[in-house]
Write a protein that holds these residues in place. Structure first.
Motif, PDB file in Angstrom:
ATOM      1  N   ASN A  23      -2.687   5.158   0.500  1.00 48.70           N
ATOM      2  CA  ASN A  23      -4.021   4.937   1.059  1.00 48.70           C
ATOM      3  C   ASN A  23      -4.154   3.483   1.469  1.00 48.70           C
ATOM      4  O   ASN A  23      -3.280   2.671   1.205  1.00 48.70           O
ATOM      5  N   GLN A  24      -5.306   3.181   2.098  1.00 49.06           N
ATOM      6  CA  GLN A  24      -5.479   1.809   2.612  1.00 49.06           C
ATOM      7  C   GLN A  24      -6.353   0.971   1.709  1.00 49.06           C
ATOM      8  O   GLN A  24      -6.665  -0.166   2.035  1.00 49.06           O
ATOM      9  N   THR A  25      -6.806   1.524   0.612  1.00 53.04           N
ATOM     10  CA  THR A  25      -7.846   0.823  -0.131  1.00 53.04           C
ATOM     11  C   THR A  25      -7.437   0.405  -1.531  1.00 53.04           C
ATOM     12  O   THR A  25      -8.119  -0.415  -2.139  1.00 53.04           O
ATOM     13  N   SER A  26      -6.378   0.985  -2.077  1.00 56.75           N
ATOM     14  CA  SER A  26      -5.981   0.485  -3.394  1.00 56.75           C
ATOM     15  C   SER A  26      -4.508   0.141  -3.350  1.00 56.75           C
ATOM     16  O   SER A  26      -3.671   0.940  -2.956  1.00 56.75           O
ATOM     17  N   ALA A  27      -4.239  -1.098  -3.725  1.00 56.93           N
ATOM     18  CA  ALA A  27      -2.899  -1.623  -3.520  1.00 56.93           C
ATOM     19  C   ALA A  27      -2.142  -1.687  -4.830  1.00 56.93           C
ATOM     20  O   ALA A  27      -2.736  -1.724  -5.898  1.00 56.93           O
ATOM     21  N   VAL A  28      -0.825  -1.699  -4.730  1.00 60.06           N
ATOM     22  CA  VAL A  28       0.008  -1.992  -5.888  1.00 60.06           C
ATOM     23  C   VAL A  28       0.482  -3.433  -5.748  1.00 60.06           C
ATOM     24  O   VAL A  28       0.576  -3.973  -4.648  1.00 60.06           O
ATOM     25  N   LEU A  39       0.836  -1.205   0.000  1.00 60.59           N
ATOM     26  CA  LEU A  39       0.000   0.000   0.000  1.00 60.59           C
ATOM     27  C   LEU A  39       0.869   1.254   0.000  1.00 60.59           C
ATOM     28  O   LEU A  39       1.767   1.401   0.833  1.00 60.59           O
ATOM     29  N   PHE A  40       0.596   2.126  -0.926  1.00 62.11           N
ATOM     30  CA  PHE A  40       1.198   3.464  -0.931  1.00 62.11           C
ATOM     31  C   PHE A  40       0.060   4.475  -0.942  1.00 62.11           C
ATOM     32  O   PHE A  40      -0.860   4.360  -1.754  1.00 62.11           O
TER      33      PHE A  40
END
Lengths: 1082, 531
Positions: free
Chosen positions: A726-731, A723-724
């Protein structure tokens, strides 16, 4: 020492009740769903058979052939039904009918017919210009002329040069077992079968001559009617004609790549030409029960135990039991809701008298050119633990057609439909059996009608939803275990189904004598589907699920094999020469995917659909493919049945290795000397010695049975998110996934076998002895690497050597006196397993419960021996503790361990071998008695000298007071100086008591009455009038008695991982079954 | 004629099958090889992400860090169900950790796996033309920014190792299997040099942005200031061996302060509440989320360290009375450091009343890693528990300490300490997430430290309470050369149960190298003295 609790008269009443239950169950035995399946199958079956026979009749017109018929009689002039009449050298033949008559079409006047039947001396007759040949067979109890199936052909027992054991339909039918592998348990020397679970439909573990590999597969190769298989658990035992276990390299080598662990060639039943259509119906019904149960503390004792554990540790007692008033009200709660003793969890999960039923219907027959058989089986078995039911429909068809006098075609197809539910087993963390032993007796099973709940137990209502059936169970009050009844109920919402279609087509072409060609195409399709559901429920903070989850999982596999062989078979006077050259290809493709979703509206059955879910959809899947291509050859020489020599060679290419390392060549040679054929030793001279043979074989076989792609370093998605911002969209991360070993190559097994076969007194006594030395080199092994290298995994390397040496003995005696027939068979085998090389010498440790090292595999020792501390009694007083290296951690009453290296410190270096899971020897004994219509058989099987690691004791006798303990534990445990030197004290503070040590190791030897059967075969005019050929009734019992010193539920503990053998982690025990059955033929 | 016909059929059947040449060529599907992976879209960024993922590893990184940083010290006890629950964790604080210790084995492996991922990327980035997600050639500046981040991460993992084990094998490229018995440990000084070299390379990289130039979507990635902050931490640690490094630590910390990219959060508890990564204070933070639907799985630390009983957690990492006593009256940070039996938090329905009675513990649990039910999400065990590896308060206190030890202005040192104390005093005194807490913090502001006070003592006190239960204690004690004495005197207190008493000078300054590494390297890796 044995347990016959369920034979106790006081139990008879409940048994009668169970019988009534079984009968009422039978009346609805085929539920609508099953009935539909059966009807559909029968319709298909009819269509298949009609078209097949029609096809045969059409081709008949094109045939040029010579037809021979006749009758086979015994020395008293009685006709012998079932005699095999085979044209020598090729696959063509029939059997005699009930009146001993036969008709067979042969290729030419030069054809030789071989008449053989068990218990009689075979005869060979050249057809010449005769159209009718009557034969009188002479009785000889010898089995020397029996045919034995070998790779890509057959030979006789007399001529075989390798170590082979054959199990025939006659023996198999005596064993009403549901799995084809279990048939072999104890019947032949050198084969060890152990149950990996008592769950119906579960796979057993079979080892031939010890374990062949540490990390790779240890399964033998099964060849079912020519189709190579990894497992035959699916096979209906009723369909089996014979199983030939090839133990050494002489025959196995022709199967090369996959035969390092031995080969078992299975032949299924077929029809014969000119056989009148006949029907058989075999059935049995049985009741299964657990033969032993765990006895745990009751509510009252549990409170005492728990308080004792706290007090002895100087800790505050459990607040619920902190005063007599509180204890009284807890006991009032228990009495009002469950009865004075509290919950007996074992009783709640066990299914005593669980029914098993098997029905098998088959039809076979044939005309002059086409023969067929079809067998439909249905097995329905409930588990002895609730929620582990198993159903199987199996349908097997064989059809043979002599298309012309040069071409013969045979086809077979088997369809298997399985359905099962499973429990969570062999798992000390969440397993149902473990939970049933350790859950406290105070917690009631259900919480929907509780009375007298003290205020401090009101937490039992945590998360209770009256409308949710999965919420009606109580969460376990005093530990983190699952409520076993609730767990079973949740798991039985999930159904596993498997459909297997296995078929083959054989074409035999006689090119010109002595050459013939065989081509075989085989196919194995597997379709597995899991329909899983986990409800939304809350029992307590350990056992809950916020959302209902539905998931579907499909697994599709297809396997194809193509084999072509060119065969040569010629006899010149006393010289018999056979040769074979062949080519084969096999490929497997697998596609798997599963999908799941959460957030269903409710737990209802009609809501368990992926599309009804709302949140957290997830999907995974994979595909893989592997292949083997092989070239092989065989040459056999036989001089006068006296000197026999055979060579095999096989060159295999496997897709499991990198280019350049794919190919391996594996030769073998074997020889036999039938010394009784020498003039000076012939029976005429000696009298009592009928036949004698010395055998020897040496050969190499390869093994490539590891996961695919181990030679390759792979890169790609790690499936890990990061996670960069935010907590909701991941790489998504990607990169190196695995480190491969590009130089990986074949593991080679070098096998030496020396054997002696003796037949005495015209076949009354048979004796076989074998010595073997099996050296595995370049063993495919995962050698642990320093993690300093930073690899994501330790790759496979060809790094180990292992050796199995052993002895096997088989002795049988059979005789008849008037109407009384009897036979006894015994076998015993022993082997020693030793690792002789292991990478750079660093041992491999395996961990079990709580992640602690429990076994060690190292050079010079057997695989997976138990490794831990050696106990030295119990500390009796503070002085002893103070004088020991345990002074900082132990207190009086704790276990004292030996400081083996005498360095004054108790540390990892003081661990040693504390047990050996491998038996000194295993044995089996069978007795068959017959008098007129009565038959009696007894089968004993046992294992001696193996240890069992009873890991359950970790929790059931740990003394933490966290889990429930076994009955009597309070009395036997240490309670002050001099009380006991064997059992540690009960205390929350365990110190080192739970370190892996011989405290947990027990002798796992056992002797079991595996099968006991009494039958009666009816004869008489009535049967003949009703056109019934055979009618037999029997009653029997399986696992009737077990003699063992082991304290757990069952000493027979198999594991598919050789490094974790004999470790009891909440093991599903074997059932004791009482059964009654009928064999009907008409 | 017929013979010829049948022979022909046989030959035809044979011929049909024997031609497919690549029949045996069946590599694993759905994965790539070294050859084509780096040519695939966005391989560079994804490889970078994989390097960061080492910080998410529970057993290999998070758990050992908690076990060493907290549980091996006077700040916190192991906890768990009883002494037998992960017993090797207990051994760490008793000075009797064996070479087979699970924590030490996992940590070594976890850090070296992280280093291994960094090395694979650093090996392959320079020799490949990387392309971005759209398929365009990745600009050199972007590539060098990635490499600077990866060097920071490699230094980060090496620093973790160096503090626990001393000098370790220095591996700067991917090794093959046959190198396994050629692994040798560098000295502590060489390891320090290696770490500093990586950090200097990262800080010299012009394409590595300052925090001020990074969009909000890049929070959690390494900034120039993060490199400086880590430099300060590394210099300060190794200053125990070389006092000249204090000045370097001071300069590095000063660069962070002078960047004006960060500020202390006005409210201390904000650092441990949801969205704490948006605070102005974190310098290097590991963001965690909890959204299984998107394969976002959070940290296991909250379940590992929250109280047992009704919460269903494992109950490890229990703060000691000794730590609690360190807090001054009126310090609200105590409330946000510990939990007690009887503390009440809200649930969807009803309340969660903490109850430590059913298992042995110190009477306290870690508030900083406790998540009330409302934050636990669908799977308790994968929690959106963001942890700040380096925060601004640390830089300020590191600056103060480096300044003091390098002979700087006492007033400036005191001022910097007071920044931290004043922020604490001005923070809320009530728990924003609790229904009720047993403990009340009186509203007495903390007294400012004066330049004439024992400033070294003041800094050490301040660090202990500010970063309590944040895994700094062990390493602070190590670099102050106070580990042995502190643990010995702690061991003499009644509630220590003997922990620390047997920690020995000359041995327990370092932990043992895992025996498996020594064995598997054929003995080329050597053990620390005394083990």
């Amino acid at each position: 020492m044995f347990y016959h609790k369920y034979l106790n008269p006081s139990k008879l009443k409940s048994m009668t009740k169970k019988i009534t239950q079984v009968i009422s169950f039978l009346s609805i035995f085929i539920k609508l769903k099953m009935a539909m399946k059966l009807i559909t199958m029968l319709l298909l079956f009819g269509a298949f058979q009609v078209s097949a026979v029609a096809g045969g009749i059409v081709t008949l017109n094109n045939l040029q052939q010579k037809i021979v018929s006749g009758r086979v009689l015994d020395s008293k002039g009685n006709s012998i039904p079932g005699v095999s009449v085979v044209e020598k050298g090729i696959v063509n033949g029939t059997i005699t009918d009930l009146t001993g008559k036969y008709t067979v079409s042969v290729a030419s006047e030069k054809s030789i017919l071989v008449f053989s039947f068990i218990g009689y001396t075979s005869q060979e007759v050249t057809v010449g210009n005769q159209n009718s040949i009557d034969i009188t067979l002479v009785e000889s109890a010898s089995t020397l002329n029996e045919f034995v199936v070998i790779g890509y052909g057959s030979t006789t027992k007399k001529e075989i040069t390798g170590s082979v054991s054959v199990v025939k339909a006659k023996q198999i039918n005596k064993m009403p077992v549901s799995s084809a592998i279990d048939v072999l348990q104890g019947l032949t020397a050198g084969v060890t079968v152990s149950q990996s679970s008592g769950t119906p439909g579960s796979a057993s573990v079979l080892h031939i001559r010890g374990i062949g590999s540490i990390n790779g597969s240890t399964n033998p190769l099964y060849v079912v009617d020519g189709l190579p298989q990894n497992d035959i658990n699916y096979l209906n035992p009723n369909d089996i004609e014979s199983m030939a276990v090839h133990k050494d390299a002489s025959v196995a080598a022709i199967y090369g790549a996959r035969a390092a662990n031995g080969v078992i060639i299975v032949t299924t039943k077929t029809g014969s030409v000119n056989e009148k259509v006949n029907f058989t119906y075999d059935t049995y019904l049985g009741m299964q029960s657990a033969w032993r149960r765990p006895e745990m503390l009751n509510a009252d004792e549990f409170i005492t135990y728990k308080n004792l554990a706290a007090t002895n540790a100087g800790a505050q007692v459990q607040p619920d039991f902190s005063s007599q008033a509180k204890i009284d009200s807890v006991l009032r709660f228990v009495t009002a809701n469950t009865g004075r003793n509290g919950t007996d969890w074992w009783k709640q999960i066990v299914n005593q008298g669980a029914p098993i039923q098997s029905h098998n219907f088959s039809v076979s027959g044939g005309n002059k050119t086409v023969s067929f058989s079809s067998s439909l089986g249905y097995l329905n078995q409930q588990g002895i633990i609730n929620g582990s039911d198993y159903k199987r429909i199996s349908w097997r068809n064989n059809i043979n057609a002599q298309v012309s006098n040069r071409v013969k075609i045979s086809a077979n197809i088997g369809i298997i439909d399985e359905e099962r539910q499973v429990i969570d087993e062999n798992n000390p963390f969440t397993g149902t059996i473990f939970s049933a032993m350790t859950a406290d007796p105070i917690t009631p099973v259900f919480r929907n009608n509780l009375v007298e709940v003290p205020s401090y137990l009101s937490r039992i209502n945590y998360g209770y939803e009256p409308s949710n059936p999965f919420s009606q169970y109580s969460g376990i009050l005093y530990s983190n275990k699952r409520n076993p009844v609730a767990q079973i109920n949740r798991l039985e919402q999930t159904t596993y189904t498997m459909l297997g279609i296995k078929g083959g087509l054989n074409i035999d072409i006689k090119i010109a004598k002595p050459l013939f060609f065989q081509s075989r195409i085989g196919m194995d399709l597997g379709r597995a589907f899991t329909d899983a559901f986990n409800p939304q429920y809350t029992l307590n903070s350990n056992e809950y699920s916020t959302y209902a989850t539905v998931s579907n999982n499909t697994y599709n596999s297809q396997y194809f094999v193509l084999e072509n062989t060119l065969n040569f078979d010629q006899t010149w006077g006393n010289y018999h020469v056979t040769a074979l050259a062949g080519f084969s290809e096999e490929a497997t493709n697998v596609a798997q995917f599963s999908a799941s979703i959460q957030g269903l509206v409710n737990n209802d059955k009609d809501m368990r659909i992926i599309n009804a879910g709302t949140i957290n959809p997830a999907v995974t899947g994979y595909n893989y493919s592997n292949a083997i291509r092989s070239y092989f050859g065989r040459a056999g020489f036989d001089y006068a049945g006296r000197y026999i020599l055979a060579f095999n060679i096989r060159r295999d290419g496997s897709s499991q290795f990198a280019e350049g390392n794919q190919w391996g060549t594996f030769p073998s040679v074997s020889a036999a000397w039938r010394f009784t054929e020498e003039g000076f030793l012939q029976e005429k001279q000696i009298g009592w010695l009928t036949d004698g043979k010395i055998r020897a074989s040496y050969g190499q076989i390869g093994n490539q049975n590891i996961g695919g792609g181990a030679y390759l370093s792979t890169y790609g998605n790690t499936f890990g998110r990061y996670l960069f911002g935010n907590q909701t969209s991941a790489v998504i991360g990607a990169g190196r996934l695995s480190t491969g070993n590009p130089v990986l190559q074949w593991e080679v097994s070098n096998q030496l076998d020396i054997g002696l076969d003796l037949v005495f007194l015209k076949g009354k006594v048979n004796f076989t002895a074998d010595y073997f030395d099996k050296k595995i080199e370049n063993m495919l092994l995962i050698v642990p690497l320093p993690s300093t290298l930073g690899y994501p995994n330790s790759p496979y390397t060809n790094a180990g050597n292992m050796q199995n040496t052993g002895w096997e003995f088989d002795l049988s005696y059979r005789n008849a006196e008037g109407d009384f027939t009897y036979s006894f068979d015994g076998n015993i085998s022993a082997y020693k397993n030793k690792v002789t090389k292991l990478g750079d010498g660093e041992p491999i440790y395996a961990t079990a419960h709580l992640g602690e090292v429990i076994t060690k595999t190292e050079v010079g020792m057997p695989v997976g021996y138990y490794y831990g501390y050696v106990t030295n009694g119990i500390f009796q007083n503070a002085k002893q503790v103070e004088d020991s290296p345990q002074r900082d951690v132990s207190t009086p009453g704790d276990v004292r361990f030996k400081d083996l290296n005498d360095d004054g410190i108790l540390d990892a270096k003081d661990r040693t071998m504390i047990g050996n899971p491998w038996p000194d020897f295993v044995y089996g004994f069978t007795a068959n008695l017959g008098y007129k219509g009565f038959d009696f058989s007894l089968f004993l099987q046992g294992s001696q000298g193996n240890d069992v690691m009873n890991i359950q004791k970790y929790d059931t006798e740990s003394g933490t007071g966290f889990y429930n303990a076994t009955k009597g534990f309070i009395d036997k445990s240490w309670s002050g100086e001099g009380s006991t030197d064997q059992f540690h004290k009960i205390s929350q503070n365990q110190g080192l008591n739970n370190s892996v040590s011989d405290y947990f190791v027990e002798d796992g030897s056992y002797l079991r009455i595996k099968n006991l059967q009494v039958g009666y075969t009816f004869t008489g005019k009535l049967l003949e009038r009703a056109k019934i050929t055979q009618l037999r009734f029997y009653v029997g019992a399986q696992n009737l008695l077990t003699l063992t010193g082991y304290s757990g539920l069952d000493p027979e503990i198999g594991s598919s991982d050789p490094k974790l053998t004999g470790i009891d982690q909440g093991y599903y025990p074997q059932a004791r079954t009482f059964m009654t059955g009928v064999n009907l033929k008409f | 004629m017929k013979k010829i016909f049948y022979t022909a059929i046989c030959i035809a059947i044979l011929g049909m099958v024997a031609c497919k040449k690549d029949f045996l060529n069946r590599p694993p599907l759905g994965v790539q090889t070294e050859k084509n992976y780096y040519q695939s879209p966005d391989a560079g960024f994804k490889s970078l992400v994989q390097c960061y993922q080492g910080l998410y590893d529970f057993y290999g990184y998070e758990a050992p860090k908690a076990e060493l940083g907290n549980m091996a010290t006077d700040d916190s006890d192991k906890g768990g169900s009883d002494a037998g629950d992960r017993p090797f964790v207990l051994d760490l604080g008793y000075g009797r950790a064996l070479a087979s210790n699970g924590t030490l084995q996992d940590f070594w492996g976890g850090c070296f796996r992280g280093i291994g991922n960094c090395n694979v990327a650093l090996d392959n980035f320079p020799i490949n033309n990387l392309i971005d997600a759209e398929g365009y050639l990745l600009p050199e500046t972007t590539k060098s920014r990635y490499m600077a981040e990866i060097k920071f991460l490699r230094a980060y993992f090496y620093f973790e190792l160096a503090r626990v084990y001393g000098g370790v094998p220095l591996i700067d490229k991917t090794l093959t299997v046959d190198n396994k018995d050629k692994l040798t440990r560098a000295t502590s000084a060489e390891t320090f040099g290696f770490i500093i070299k990586d950090l200097e390379a990262a800080s010299a990289e012009v394409s590595l942005p300052s925090k001020n130039d990074m969009p909000a979507s890049e929070i959690g990635r390494v900034s120039k200031e993060a490199v400086w902050a880590l430099q300060a931490r590394v210099y300060l640690f190794f200053a125990k061996d070389d006092t000249k490094l204090f000045a370097k630590a001071k300069d590095a910390a000063k660069k962070v302060i002078d960047s004006h990219s960060f500020a202390l959060d006005a409210n201390f508890q904000n650092l441990f509440l949801p969205n704490s990564y948006l605070s102005t204070e974190p310098i290097f933070t590991v963001i965690r989320g909890d959204d299984p639907g998107q394969q976002i799985y959070g940290s296991f630390i909250p379940v590992y360290t929250s109280p047992r009983g009704p919460t269903g957690a494992w109950g490890f990492d229990t703060p000691t009375q000794n730590l609690v006593d360190e807090f001054e009256a009126g310090d609200p940070r105590l409330l946000f450091t510990i939990l007690e039996s009887g503390d009440v938090f809200a649930k969807t329905a009803g309340e969660e009343v903490l109850d430590f009675s059913s298992y042995p513990n110190t009477g306290y649990h870690n508030r900083k890693s406790y998540m009330p039910p409302s934050r636990r999400g669908p799977g308790w065990g994968d929690d959106a528990w963001t942890f700040h590896q380096i925060r601004y308060a640390d830089v300020i206190l590191m600056y103060a300490e480096a300044l003091l030890e390098s002979g700087g202005n006492a007033q400036e040192v005191a001022d910097n300490i007071n920044l931290i104390r004043q922020r604490a005093s001005n923070s809320n005194h009530t728990d924003a997430e609790a229904v009720s807490r047993v403990r009340n913090i009186p509203n007495t502001p903390l007294v400012d430290v004066k330049a004439s006070d024992d400033l070294r003592k003041a800094i050490r006190h301040e660090r202990r309470v500010e970063f309590a239960m944040e895994y700094q204690r062990l390493f602070d004690l190590m670099r102050w050369n106070r580990l042995i004495e502190t643990m010995n005197s702690y061991g003499a207190t009644p509630k220590a149960n003997g922990k620390g008493l047997n920690v020995k000078k000359g041995i327990n300054e370092l932990f043992p190298v895992p025996q498996t590494e020594i064995d598997r390297s054929g003995g080329s890796i050597k053990q620390n003295p005394g083990y």
